[in-house]
Scaffold this motif. Structure first.
Motif, PDB file in Angstrom:
ATOM      1  N   LEU A  83       0.822  -1.205   0.000  1.00  6.92           N
ATOM      2  CA  LEU A  83       0.000   0.000   0.000  1.00  6.92           C
ATOM      3  C   LEU A  83       0.857   1.257   0.000  1.00  6.92           C
ATOM      4  O   LEU A  83       0.516   2.266  -0.628  1.00  6.92           O
ATOM      5  N   ASN A  84       1.994   1.196   0.720  1.00  7.05           N
ATOM      6  CA  ASN A  84       2.887   2.346   0.801  1.00  7.05           C
ATOM      7  C   ASN A  84       4.019   2.302  -0.218  1.00  7.05           C
ATOM      8  O   ASN A  84       4.866   3.190  -0.237  1.00  7.05           O
ATOM      9  N   ASP A  85       4.049   1.242  -1.043  1.00  7.23           N
ATOM     10  CA  ASP A  85       4.959   1.123  -2.183  1.00  7.23           C
ATOM     11  C   ASP A  85       6.423   1.167  -1.762  1.00  7.23           C
ATOM     12  O   ASP A  85       7.213   1.986  -2.239  1.00  7.23           O
ATOM     13  N   PHE A  86       6.801   0.247  -0.844  1.00  8.13           N
ATOM     14  CA  PHE A  86       8.195   0.148  -0.424  1.00  8.13           C
ATOM     15  C   PHE A  86       8.666  -1.300  -0.521  1.00  8.13           C
ATOM     16  O   PHE A  86       8.461  -2.100   0.378  1.00  8.13           O
ATOM     17  N   SER A  87       9.330  -1.611  -1.612  1.00  9.76           N
ATOM     18  CA  SER A  87       9.767  -2.984  -1.859  1.00  9.76           C
ATOM     19  C   SER A  87      11.038  -3.352  -1.098  1.00  9.76           C
ATOM     20  O   SER A  87      11.410  -4.532  -1.063  1.00  9.76           O
ATOM     21  N   ASN A  88      11.730  -2.370  -0.487  1.00 12.08           N
ATOM     22  CA  ASN A  88      12.950  -2.705   0.241  1.00 12.08           C
ATOM     23  C   ASN A  88      12.689  -3.083   1.700  1.00 12.08           C
ATOM     24  O   ASN A  88      13.609  -3.150   2.513  1.00 12.08           O
ATOM     25  N   PHE A  89      11.428  -3.349   2.043  1.00  2.00           N
ATOM     26  CA  PHE A  89      11.046  -3.842   3.370  1.00  2.00           C
ATOM     27  C   PHE A  89      10.516  -5.268   3.185  1.00  2.00           C
ATOM     28  O   PHE A  89       9.513  -5.490   2.520  1.00  2.00           O
ATOM     29  N   GLN A  90      11.211  -6.252   3.807  1.00  6.86           N
ATOM     30  CA  GLN A  90      10.824  -7.639   3.691  1.00  6.86           C
ATOM     31  C   GLN A  90      10.495  -8.211   5.073  1.00  6.86           C
ATOM     32  O   GLN A  90      11.370  -8.272   5.943  1.00  6.86           O
ATOM     33  N   PRO A  91       9.234  -8.606   5.325  1.00  8.00           N
ATOM     34  CA  PRO A  91       8.880  -9.206   6.611  1.00  8.00           C
ATOM     35  C   PRO A  91       8.883 -10.735   6.549  1.00  8.00           C
ATOM     36  O   PRO A  91       8.556 -11.324   5.518  1.00  8.00           O
ATOM     37  N   TYR A  92       9.267 -11.365   7.668  1.00  8.26           N
ATOM     38  CA  TYR A  92       9.358 -12.819   7.725  1.00  8.26           C
ATOM     39  C   TYR A  92       8.815 -13.329   9.056  1.00  8.26           C
ATOM     40  O   TYR A  92       8.967 -12.670  10.091  1.00  8.26           O
ATOM     41  N   LEU A  93       8.261 -14.540   9.019  1.00 13.98           N
ATOM     42  CA  LEU A  93       8.015 -15.267  10.262  1.00 13.98           C
ATOM     43  C   LEU A  93       9.373 -15.630  10.843  1.00 13.98           C
ATOM     44  O   LEU A  93      10.205 -16.238  10.171  1.00 13.98           O
ATOM     45  N   ILE A  94       9.595 -15.299  12.096  1.00 11.67           N
ATOM     46  CA  ILE A  94      10.929 -15.463  12.647  1.00 11.67           C
ATOM     47  C   ILE A  94      11.339 -16.931  12.720  1.00 11.67           C
ATOM     48  O   ILE A  94      12.519 -17.264  12.556  1.00 11.67           O
ATOM     49  N   LYS A  95      10.396 -17.832  12.896  1.00  6.28           N
ATOM     50  CA  LYS A  95      10.745 -19.246  13.006  1.00  6.28           C
ATOM     51  C   LYS A  95      11.090 -19.867  11.659  1.00  6.28           C
ATOM     52  O   LYS A  95      11.694 -20.944  11.608  1.00  6.28           O
ATOM     53  N   ASP A  96      10.724 -19.213  10.571  1.00 13.75           N
ATOM     54  CA  ASP A  96      10.921 -19.785   9.238  1.00 13.75           C
ATOM     55  C   ASP A  96      12.092 -19.170   8.485  1.00 13.75           C
ATOM     56  O   ASP A  96      12.393 -19.588   7.371  1.00 13.75           O
ATOM     57  N   HIS A  97      12.761 -18.187   9.080  1.00 17.90           N
ATOM     58  CA  HIS A  97      13.783 -17.452   8.328  1.00 17.90           C
ATOM     59  C   HIS A  97      15.151 -17.652   8.962  1.00 17.90           C
ATOM     60  O   HIS A  97      15.339 -17.410  10.156  1.00 17.90           O
ATOM     61  N   VAL A  98      16.102 -18.136   8.172  1.00 19.35           N
ATOM     62  CA  VAL A  98      17.480 -18.245   8.620  1.00 19.35           C
ATOM     63  C   VAL A  98      18.147 -16.889   8.378  1.00 19.35           C
ATOM     64  O   VAL A  98      18.360 -16.488   7.234  1.00 19.35           O
ATOM     65  N   ASN A  99      18.449 -16.205   9.462  1.00 21.44           N
ATOM     66  CA  ASN A  99      18.909 -14.819   9.358  1.00 21.44           C
ATOM     67  C   ASN A  99      20.415 -14.739   9.580  1.00 21.44           C
ATOM     68  O   ASN A  99      20.920 -15.081  10.656  1.00 21.44           O
ATOM     69  N   ARG A 100      21.129 -14.252   8.585  1.00 18.97           N
ATOM     70  CA  ARG A 100      22.574 -14.029   8.703  1.00 18.97           C
ATOM     71  C   ARG A 100      22.917 -12.545   8.581  1.00 18.97           C
ATOM     72  O   ARG A 100      24.074 -12.192   8.435  1.00 18.97           O
ATOM     73  N   GLU A 101      21.914 -11.702   8.658  1.00 19.48           N
ATOM     74  CA  GLU A 101      22.120 -10.272   8.501  1.00 19.48           C
ATOM     75  C   GLU A 101      22.484  -9.617   9.834  1.00 19.48           C
ATOM     76  O   GLU A 101      22.257 -10.172  10.909  1.00 19.48           O
ATOM     77  N   SER A 102      23.047  -8.419   9.742  1.00 17.15           N
ATOM     78  CA  SER A 102      23.252  -7.580  10.920  1.00 17.15           C
ATOM     79  C   SER A 102      22.674  -6.206  10.623  1.00 17.15           C
ATOM     80  O   SER A 102      22.524  -5.824   9.461  1.00 17.15           O
ATOM     81  N   TYR A 103      22.360  -5.456  11.686  1.00 19.40           N
ATOM     82  CA  TYR A 103      21.577  -4.244  11.532  1.00 19.40           C
ATOM     83  C   TYR A 103      22.216  -3.073  12.271  1.00 19.40           C
ATOM     84  O   TYR A 103      22.841  -3.240  13.322  1.00 19.40           O
ATOM     85  N   ASP A 104      22.010  -1.889  11.705  1.00 20.50           N
ATOM     86  CA  ASP A 104      22.475  -0.656  12.346  1.00 20.50           C
ATOM     87  C   ASP A 104      21.524  -0.204  13.445  1.00 20.50           C
ATOM     88  O   ASP A 104      21.959   0.292  14.483  1.00 20.50           O
ATOM     89  N   PHE A 105      20.219  -0.349  13.191  1.00 23.07           N
ATOM     90  CA  PHE A 105      19.194  -0.048  14.179  1.00 23.07           C
ATOM     91  C   PHE A 105      18.235  -1.228  14.269  1.00 23.07           C
ATOM     92  O   PHE A 105      17.831  -1.779  13.240  1.00 23.07           O
ATOM     93  N   ILE A 106      17.874  -1.602  15.485  1.00 17.71           N
ATOM     94  CA  ILE A 106      16.777  -2.538  15.711  1.00 17.71           C
ATOM     95  C   ILE A 106      15.710  -1.764  16.471  1.00 17.71           C
ATOM     96  O   ILE A 106      15.989  -1.218  17.548  1.00 17.71           O
TER      97      ILE A 106
END
Length: 229
Positions: A83-106
């Motif tokens: 609705l807000n037209d932002f494709s660089n935001f990806q949401p995931y179920l935390i139990k289903d996603h293997v996360n190897r990323e690190s973040y500047d802000f949480i």
């Protein structure tokens, strides 16, 4: 559908009966106006409607990743991202996603009310002392926050500030209250008010009572690795 302004950003957010933009989130959005999001990697932990992550994307974040335990929240976040037209935001179920990323802000508006989890009420259930999801937030941050990164989240005075701060310290973070607001207790809090009163007696919950009206204090917390102080 909720339309509102967060600083200079106009947001349009779909809500459901279960998943909504709370007063807590709106308070956090006011503070986030002070942060520089441009080219930062952001995590919206417990993304719900996706409002915090969408705001970060609108502010020029390089990428935004959302996590939630509720499939309905992921579906709603995806609808709001579209609705807000932002494709660089990806949401995931935390139990289903293997996360190897690190973040500047949480950033997070975690469930922090002192009540055990029940079906359909996960969005506000924080366990006996209201800090179950806050502990999850610090566990996650210890694995995924950049060494010079920062965490911003909200915690109600109805939960245990001391236990949350001690847990943060044990995970290698400081815990600093940087903002507060007061808001009246909502009607549905009565179903777990006995737990609040029990926790108050041990110093694990606090509220304000003025002329028979009860209010909670909501704290804005900033955390970072202690060795970065």
């Amino acid at each position: 559908m909720k339309k509102f302004s967060a600083g200079l950003q106009e947001l349009t957010i779909l809500e459901t009966g279960k998943i909504r933009v709370t007063r807590y989130s709106e308070f956090l959005l006011l503070y986030l106006e002070n942060l520089a999001f441009s080219q930062q990697r952001i995590c919206d932990f417990g993304c719900g409607t996706g409002v915090l992550g969408i705001y970060a994307a609108k502010r020029g974040a390089h990428s935004v990743t959302g996590f939630d335990i509720d499939p309905d929240a992921i579906t709603l976040s995806k609808e709001n991202i579209s609705l807000n037209d932002f494709s660089n935001f990806q949401p995931y179920l935390i139990k289903d996603h293997v996360n190897r990323e690190s973040y500047d802000f949480i950033i997070s508006n975690p469930a922090s009310l002192p009540t055990v989890k029940a079906s359909g009420k996960e969005f506000f259930s924080g366990g006996v002392y209201g800090i179950d999801m806050i502990r999850d937030l610090f566990d996650f941050s210890a694995r995924h926050l950049e060494k010079d990164g920062r965490i911003f989240f909200l915690q109600t005075s109805l939960s245990s500030i001391n236990k949350a701060a001690n847990y943060a310290h044990n995970k290698g973070f400081n815990y600093k209250i940087i903002g507060v607001f007061q808001t009246e207790i909502r009607d549905h809090y009565q179903e777990f008010w006995h737990r609040v009163e029990q926790n108050q007696r041990t110093g694990d919950a606090h509220f304000v009572e003025i002329n028979g009206t009860h209010s909670e204090i909501v704290y804005l917390v900033e955390a970072k690795y202690r060795d970065q102080l």
